[in-house]
Design a protein around this motif. Structure first.
Motif, short mmCIF file in Angstrom:
data_model
loop_
_atom_site.label_atom_id
_atom_site.label_comp_id
_atom_site.label_asym_id
_atom_site.label_seq_id
_atom_site.Cartn_x
_atom_site.Cartn_y
_atom_site.Cartn_z
N ASP A 1 0.88 -1.25 -0.12
CA ASP A 1 0.02 -0.09 0.04
C ASP A 1 0.89 1.26 -0.02
O ASP A 1 0.62 2.17 -0.53
CB ASP A 1 -1.05 0.32 1.12
N HIS A 2 2.25 1.15 0.66
CA HIS A 2 2.68 2.50 0.75
C HIS A 2 3.32 2.76 -0.62
O HIS A 2 3.51 3.89 -0.90
CB HIS A 2 4.00 2.20 1.72
N LYS A 4 2.13 1.94 -3.60
CA LYS A 4 1.12 2.51 -4.34
C LYS A 4 0.74 3.90 -4.29
O LYS A 4 0.35 4.65 -4.87
CB LYS A 4 -0.31 1.59 -4.08
N LYS A 5 0.84 4.56 -2.59
CA LYS A 5 0.61 5.82 -2.43
C LYS A 5 1.77 6.56 -2.80
O LYS A 5 1.37 7.72 -3.23
CB LYS A 5 0.67 5.96 -0.77
N ASP A 8 0.81 7.33 -6.41
CA ASP A 8 -0.47 7.93 -6.27
C ASP A 8 -0.10 9.55 -6.38
O ASP A 8 -0.61 10.18 -7.03
CB ASP A 8 -1.50 7.57 -5.39
N CYS A 23 10.52 2.24 0.30
CA CYS A 23 9.85 1.20 1.25
C CYS A 23 10.64 0.25 1.81
O CYS A 23 10.20 -0.84 2.32
CB CYS A 23 8.94 0.50 0.12
N PHE A 38 1.55 -8.16 -5.53
CA PHE A 38 0.44 -7.66 -4.98
C PHE A 38 -0.59 -6.96 -5.56
O PHE A 38 -1.71 -6.90 -5.30
CB PHE A 38 0.75 -6.82 -3.74
N THR A 39 -0.26 -6.12 -6.75
CA THR A 39 -1.06 -5.42 -7.46
C THR A 39 -1.46 -5.78 -8.88
O THR A 39 -2.63 -5.58 -9.43
CB THR A 39 -0.51 -3.97 -7.77
N TYR A 46 1.81 0.68 -13.18
CA TYR A 46 0.86 1.51 -12.58
C TYR A 46 0.92 2.89 -12.43
O TYR A 46 0.03 3.42 -12.47
CB TYR A 46 1.16 0.88 -11.11
#
Length: 76
Positions: A1-2, A4-5, A8, A23, A38-39, A46
């Motif tokens: 999640d980190h 991806k953030k 983003d 990370c 994971f994604t 992404y």
């Protein structure tokens, strides 16, 4: 999640190596494999996919004492 953030928020500005390092990964290739597990997509794909959804404007990027600072503001 980190990760991806990070993508983003920073979009195309942050590299896969920088995201991996942030990370806690020493190896960006290993990071990319884990990210895809994971994604379902690679970090580069992404970033491209979310490029049009990026709601931030890049202001400045500077490096001081091996620490990179990136400044953004939200689009209105």
């Amino acid at each position: 999640d980190h990760a991806k953030k990070l993508f983003d928020i920073y979009g195309e500005i942050i590299t896969v190596s920088e995201a991996a390092n942030t990370c806690g990964f020493d190896d960006p290739i290993y990071f990319s494999r884990r990210f895809k597990e994971f994604t379902g997509v690679s970090p580069d794909n992404y970033k491209k996919k979310n490029k049009s959804d990026n709601r931030n404007i890049f202001i400045e990027k500077k490096r001081q004492k091996n620490i990179e600072y990136v400044t953004y503001k939200n689009k209105q």
